[in-house]
Design a protein around this motif. Sequence first.
Motif, PDB file in Angstrom:
ATOM      1  N   GLU B  35       1.112  -1.310  -0.116  1.00 43.37           N
ATOM      2  CA  GLU B  35      -0.100   0.041  -0.500  1.00 43.37           C
ATOM      3  C   GLU B  35       1.178   1.231   0.184  1.00 43.37           C
ATOM      4  OE1 GLU B  35      -0.404  -2.820   1.509  1.00 43.37           O
ATOM      5  OE2 GLU B  35      -2.361  -3.166   1.483  1.00 43.37           O
ATOM      6  N   TYR B  65      -8.566  -6.804  -6.851  1.00 46.83           N
ATOM      7  CA  TYR B  65      -7.400  -5.867  -6.448  1.00 46.83           C
ATOM      8  C   TYR B  65      -6.625  -6.927  -5.300  1.00 46.83           C
ATOM      9  CZ  TYR B  65      -4.476  -2.715  -4.046  1.00 46.83           C
ATOM     10  OH  TYR B  65      -2.494  -2.372  -3.546  1.00 46.83           O
ATOM     11  N   GLN B  66      -5.144  -6.503  -5.119  1.00 49.07           N
ATOM     12  CA  GLN B  66      -4.949  -7.989  -4.180  1.00 49.07           C
ATOM     13  C   GLN B  66      -3.600  -6.608  -3.598  1.00 49.07           C
ATOM     14  OE1 GLN B  66      -6.637  -9.320  -1.772  1.00 49.07           O
ATOM     15  NE2 GLN B  66      -7.133 -10.862  -2.983  1.00 49.07           N
ATOM     16  N   SER B  67      -3.167  -6.656  -2.363  1.00 50.11           N
ATOM     17  CA  SER B  67      -1.537  -6.309  -2.183  1.00 50.11           C
ATOM     18  C   SER B  67      -0.978  -7.702  -1.205  1.00 50.11           C
ATOM     19  CB  SER B  67      -2.336  -4.330  -1.294  1.00 50.11           C
ATOM     20  OG  SER B  67      -0.730  -4.406  -0.636  1.00 50.11           O
ATOM     21  N   ALA B  68       0.154  -6.898  -1.821  1.00 45.70           N
ATOM     22  CA  ALA B  68       1.307  -8.590  -0.721  1.00 45.70           C
ATOM     23  C   ALA B  68       1.384  -7.717   0.659  1.00 45.70           C
ATOM     24  CB  ALA B  68       2.107  -8.812  -1.670  1.00 45.70           C
ATOM     25  N   GLN B  69       0.880  -6.680   0.836  1.00 45.37           N
ATOM     26  CA  GLN B  69       1.269  -5.983   2.008  1.00 45.37           C
ATOM     27  C   GLN B  69       2.467  -6.375   2.239  1.00 45.37           C
ATOM     28  OE1 GLN B  69      -1.692  -6.784   4.418  1.00 45.37           O
ATOM     29  NE2 GLN B  69      -2.990  -5.397   3.237  1.00 45.37           N
ATOM     30  N   ASP B  71       4.995  -8.012   1.793  1.00 45.19           N
ATOM     31  CA  ASP B  71       5.453  -9.739   1.791  1.00 45.19           C
ATOM     32  C   ASP B  71       6.251 -10.728   0.129  1.00 45.19           C
ATOM     33  OD1 ASP B  71       4.899 -12.277   4.015  1.00 45.19           O
ATOM     34  OD2 ASP B  71       6.057 -12.850   2.135  1.00 45.19           O
ATOM     35  N   THR B  72       7.154 -10.674   0.150  1.00 46.66           N
ATOM     36  CA  THR B  72       7.652 -10.672  -1.332  1.00 46.66           C
ATOM     37  C   THR B  72       7.103 -12.379  -1.624  1.00 46.66           C
ATOM     38  OG1 THR B  72       9.588 -11.378  -0.693  1.00 46.66           O
ATOM     39  CG2 THR B  72       9.339 -10.174  -2.563  1.00 46.66           C
ATOM     40  N   GLY B  73       6.832 -13.708  -0.158  1.00 47.40           N
ATOM     41  CA  GLY B  73       5.907 -15.159  -0.502  1.00 47.40           C
ATOM     42  C   GLY B  73       4.836 -14.593  -0.638  1.00 47.40           C
ATOM     43  N   THR B  74       3.973 -13.645  -0.369  1.00 41.66           N
ATOM     44  CA  THR B  74       2.975 -13.148  -0.583  1.00 41.66           C
ATOM     45  C   THR B  74       2.109 -12.992  -1.862  1.00 41.66           C
ATOM     46  OG1 THR B  74       2.520 -12.836   1.523  1.00 41.66           O
ATOM     47  CG2 THR B  74       0.677 -11.742   0.006  1.00 41.66           C
ATOM     48  N   ALA B  75       3.607 -12.529  -2.456  1.00 44.95           N
ATOM     49  CA  ALA B  75       3.407 -11.770  -3.705  1.00 44.95           C
ATOM     50  C   ALA B  75       3.254 -12.918  -4.824  1.00 44.95           C
ATOM     51  CB  ALA B  75       4.146 -10.216  -3.961  1.00 44.95           C
ATOM     52  N   ALA B  76       4.187 -13.707  -5.056  1.00 50.27           N
ATOM     53  CA  ALA B  76       4.709 -15.126  -5.766  1.00 50.27           C
ATOM     54  C   ALA B  76       2.719 -15.627  -5.395  1.00 50.27           C
ATOM     55  CB  ALA B  76       4.913 -15.887  -4.948  1.00 50.27           C
ATOM     56  N   GLN B  77       2.401 -15.458  -3.933  1.00 50.05           N
ATOM     57  CA  GLN B  77       0.789 -16.777  -3.970  1.00 50.05           C
ATOM     58  C   GLN B  77       0.472 -15.425  -4.524  1.00 50.05           C
ATOM     59  OE1 GLN B  77       1.419 -17.278   0.506  1.00 50.05           O
ATOM     60  NE2 GLN B  77       0.064 -19.070  -0.607  1.00 50.05           N
ATOM     61  N   ILE B  78       0.024 -14.265  -4.888  1.00 55.91           N
ATOM     62  CA  ILE B  78      -0.745 -13.549  -5.531  1.00 55.91           C
ATOM     63  C   ILE B  78      -0.947 -13.645  -7.096  1.00 55.91           C
ATOM     64  CG2 ILE B  78      -1.460 -11.621  -6.187  1.00 55.91           C
ATOM     65  CD1 ILE B  78      -1.398 -10.137  -2.890  1.00 55.91           C
ATOM     66  N   PRO B  96       8.076  -5.624  -8.338  1.00 57.26           N
ATOM     67  CA  PRO B  96       8.825  -6.655  -7.448  1.00 57.26           C
ATOM     68  C   PRO B  96       7.520  -7.620  -7.976  1.00 57.26           C
ATOM     69  CG  PRO B  96       9.318  -5.349  -5.889  1.00 57.26           C
ATOM     70  CD  PRO B  96       9.555  -4.517  -6.835  1.00 57.26           C
TER      71      PRO B  96
END
Lengths: 296, 320
Positions: B35, B65-69, B71-78, B96
């Motif tokens: 964000e 819309y999704q934000s990884a907040q 976290d790169t691990g979450t970015a991969a999951q999104i 990223p």
Amino acid sequence: MSLIAFLGAIETGLLFGLVALGVFLSFRVLNFPDLTVDGSLPLGAAVAATLIVLGWNPWIATAMAMLGGAMAGLVTAWLNVRLKILHLLASILTMIALYSVNLRIMGRPNQPLLGEETVFTPLEAFGLPFYVTSLILFFVVALVIKLMLDWFLSSQIGLAMRATGANARMARAQGVRTEAMVLLGMALSNALVALAGALFAQAQGGADVSMGVGVIVVGLAAVIMGEAVMSTRVIILATLACVIGSILYRLAVALALNADFIGLQAQDLKLITALLVVIAMTLPGMRGKFLKRVKA
Amino acid sequence: MLKLAQKAVAAALLAALPFTAQAADKSVKVTSIVEHPALDATRDGIRDELEAQGFKAGEGLRWEYQSAQGDTGTAAQIARKFVGDRADVIVAIATPSAQAAVAAARGSIPVVFSAVTDPVAARLVKSWEEPGGNVTGVSDALPLERHLDLAQEILPDLKRLGVLFNPGEVNSVSTVASLKEAAGARGIQVVEGSAPDTNSVLGAARSLVGRVDAIYIPTDNTVVSALEAVVKVGQDSKLPVLAADTASVPRGAIAAVGFDYYDVGRQTGKIVAEILRGKPAGEIPVQGIETVTLSVNPASAERMGVTLPEAVLSRAEVVQ
């Protein structure tokens, strides 16, 4: 949740399971609160990405990344056992220093790997979709590392390391060289974390200097979640619990990403993740209490 | 090995997964790494442009819309989630998230990036003109030549320009490298002041006093967060502070040729709409910033010992 998202969560869980195993080694076995992890994960990613771009074999680059992680762990342990700096501060110092080191290694804050040959490239020749091949690879790596760690922790040296963490004074009285154990354990722990970083960079398309932020929190959460949902009386279960805990955490994130159907929004992600983790951790205990009440 | 209760939890988790049916509606799935006011403005611009082009969220367009907040691990999951959901277009805001999206989509789904400074260096596309690989987007590389034009117009004797940035921010590093090149061609020496976190911005700004004729602030998240510290140093030492974004002007920077991330979003939205209408992403060239605005703060300029030229004042669209 789609199959790809579900498998992606398992895959990320297995990968961060390696971080959890590293954290288990430092926090639980050695009783050494180690924050180096936030620096050694991007270190592993940086080393692997830089070497791969220079044309190295991706497996050798990954091995070098582990070596880099081991050195970072050694520095933290050395600051603690030789220079007598408090363990927590020693690990914080290494962590912040690694930020600059990682920038130096990559020469810039982000090293992309898109289109480069990675450890996944040979697997793609089998014609399976990428979300299956990377899952298989991560499963094999996590399994091998877990089994090796089980074997190590039941060996002569491993037992000496566990004794060091449980009661250093008693271990020294038994002739264990506790300082050497701390150095070795921290090197191993951070090598595992760097391995996770190296594989993650190759799966994710690149290394980024900011990718280590909060890794220790996730790793620790996985270790503790694993302990909460299953018995960890013996080592083989304790290491399994780390990986299970990590997968559960990632499933919670994946589930939270799908929480929009009950009116939740993107900004609620971490809150929902935390709530799901609480539910996953307390449900087993609730069942015990419920059964007792039924019996009474 | 797992106890019954754990199995029950696992089963409950699985049962809760909604296997939604695919509707005939077009779906656009947007993700950003964290964000951030600029990234959020980009997102809003994309949504508004799509609506203007007839793709209204909820009415023929499934928007997510999704934000990884962070976290790169979450970015991969999104990224995996969006690919699994078979989105018609994935929009990834910031480097990223864009790398994760391109790694997960693998050409099977069009990816449009936005607010990525150097998409070629980030390996998202082969070239600006012919991106290929089902990927295209909008770069937010700063219009540096226009910035230097403005700096020289206000300060004709400019010889040494200080630049404050966080060496950990990929966009800033590439901006500073380009700035050195562009300034060097004009005979201006660039002096770097590095601030790895917001607490060190004040110290970094003070370190430039006496060594430079003006301070330039690129679109660096760290330095812009602590802009007031730089403005204070500028006012105390009569050192003019120029910014790369117009939002910094009301906060005390004397002038900026800036762009609005909302406009970057609108520009990105146009590309998304083209792809939704059937154009292959790889055939749409990567775009740079199109809309710019000049914003000035004469009062702050006086306090930093500079009088803004009449030509600049009359050209300014926003005067604080």
